[in-house]
Scaffold this motif. Sequence first.
Motif, PDB file in Angstrom:
ATOM      1  N   LYS A 287       0.821  -1.208   0.000  1.00  0.00           N
ATOM      2  CA  LYS A 287       0.000   0.000   0.000  1.00  0.00           C
ATOM      3  C   LYS A 287       0.855   1.258   0.000  1.00  0.00           C
ATOM      4  O   LYS A 287       0.536   2.244  -0.678  1.00  0.00           O
ATOM      5  CB  LYS A 287      -0.933  -0.009   1.214  1.00  0.00           C
ATOM      6  CG  LYS A 287      -2.095   0.971   1.102  1.00  0.00           C
ATOM      7  CD  LYS A 287      -3.154   0.685   2.153  1.00  0.00           C
ATOM      8  CE  LYS A 287      -4.387   1.557   1.945  1.00  0.00           C
ATOM      9  NZ  LYS A 287      -5.428   1.258   2.971  1.00  0.00           N
ATOM     10  N   THR A 290       2.221   1.702  -3.489  1.00  0.00           N
ATOM     11  CA  THR A 290       1.184   2.197  -4.396  1.00  0.00           C
ATOM     12  C   THR A 290       1.018   3.703  -4.269  1.00  0.00           C
ATOM     13  O   THR A 290       0.743   4.401  -5.258  1.00  0.00           O
ATOM     14  CB  THR A 290      -0.159   1.505  -4.095  1.00  0.00           C
ATOM     15  OG1 THR A 290       0.003   0.094  -4.308  1.00  0.00           O
ATOM     16  CG2 THR A 290      -1.273   2.028  -4.988  1.00  0.00           C
ATOM     17  N   ASN A 291       1.195   4.219  -3.056  1.00  0.00           N
ATOM     18  CA  ASN A 291       1.027   5.652  -2.811  1.00  0.00           C
ATOM     19  C   ASN A 291       2.341   6.426  -2.861  1.00  0.00           C
ATOM     20  O   ASN A 291       2.383   7.607  -2.496  1.00  0.00           O
ATOM     21  CB  ASN A 291       0.349   5.863  -1.460  1.00  0.00           C
ATOM     22  CG  ASN A 291      -1.137   5.533  -1.505  1.00  0.00           C
ATOM     23  OD1 ASN A 291      -1.964   6.352  -1.878  1.00  0.00           O
ATOM     24  ND2 ASN A 291      -1.469   4.297  -1.125  1.00  0.00           N
TER      25      ASN A 291
END
Length: 530
Positions: A287, A290-291
């Motif tokens: 996560k 992804t960011n």
Amino acid sequence: MSPVPTSLPKLADLSLNGFKHASASESKTFDRKMGDCEASYFLPSRADGVNDMYLHLGFTAPPALMSNDRVLAAWTLIRLRNPLLVSKVVMNSYEDVRFTYSAPANPEDAFEEAKGAFERSNLAKDELIGNYLNGPRTLSSDRLSYLYLSSPVSSAGSNAESQEFNFLLCTTHYLGDGMALHTTANEFLGLVGGEKSTGELKDMITEEWRAKWKKSSDVNPLPVAVEDRLSLPPGRLRKAAAAVDFQNDQRKLIGGHSLPRANTGPRKTIVPTVSFDEQKTKAILKKCKTNGVSIAHALFAICNIALIRANGGKTPELPMMMYSAMNLRPYLNPSPTYNLSYWFLAIGYYNVVLPSFLRPADVDKTFWLRAQSAKAQTAKAVKSKMLVGRCLEMSKVRGERARKWAAEDDGVVVRVPPAAKPAPVLASEAENKSKENPKFNLPPAPSSAIVGLSLLGNLDAMYAHASFPKVKLHTLTTGSRQRKGGMLMFGYTFVGKLWVSLGWDVNGFDQSVVNAFWKGVVDGVEEFLV
């Protein structure tokens, strides 16, 4: 301390047999002056060991690999290779503090010296760490490092093929940093958990001693101070430009937050630690990627939101500042070929400033924006072309400030050179000094950091697990003895798990607020990252 397991010989009974004959050499003593960064850690530590570091590792291993004789052979070898671990400190004045090192006259002397800096017990992890953090000081100016190895009572003396062990490596912070701690632990485990017999380890001690000291040498083996391995381009103009840049950079650092204080008893540091299993950690890493951020950047944002929530959303208008350390080893000039020790202090400091308000309606979006802001600020600090100059100026300021405060502690009036705007200090540190001396002048601009974050990254990369196949690591905790009202958070991945810990003085803060903050951090990982 609890008695050693009955299956192991007492240290006093260990034999010096097993060393190859090596004629004694003339004893030599070397010294060097501490740099500003080292002095800034030494001077506050004199009274009660503030910032004395520790690294705890929990693991299982065959008892035979952890015999006293074998452990001491590995510890001796490490100390021969890293002379600062065996050094002492002599303070001639606030401006002249020195490391002194006496070379061992023979391998047996090196082994005996290491025996005096090692202790075996049956203590459990929490008691071992708690005694180090809150009990009488283990270290001193005459003993800069110490090693504990414990076997919990539940497993001590058993005949099991694998037994539980606690490894606790302790050193002063002016001696080195976290990179040195982990490198030492990895080297130790590689030696005791490797294929060499105890006799072969003792042969290595003899060969190490012969290479360094069989022939009298006048070459100083002590690593030089970090300031001497960070160099600015020559020229007075460049040095002046670096000083001006540092002052301008400091003016941008604004932080007006502090946690509610309390004084409910003597300093008592606790270290609550939470780990997230491998599956969750993989999800967290994915996560974050992804960011476009790392776990470290995300933890800044999690702390920011947790602190706002812990205070009921009522925060000052000023932004919130947190500080962290950076590893300066990649920026150092090469060390002389004769000096290959990894024990030296090489850290710089940077700050992350984030907003102090929160709109509940878009908190998830706010979180990722702040994590990305932390990433941008970190990159700006560590990739700046002015990094070396800023680190040298920061070292100078920290050294001057430490000397001034040390003189105040001692009731001595000394003249110190005027400094630029003081570097940001942890709010609790400034408040303590202000209370001790009402005439102490706080920084003219609000530049207090509310909390420090020590973000260690992926520690699995520091440990060559394959080189000690019978040793199974499962737990890692690190930290330091703190001043009254001290607080420091750690974040790292180890054995595939994300770990977060908070070392803090439970008698120095409003416990309800800090507990709410800590809960907010743990819940925040689940809320934003899982």
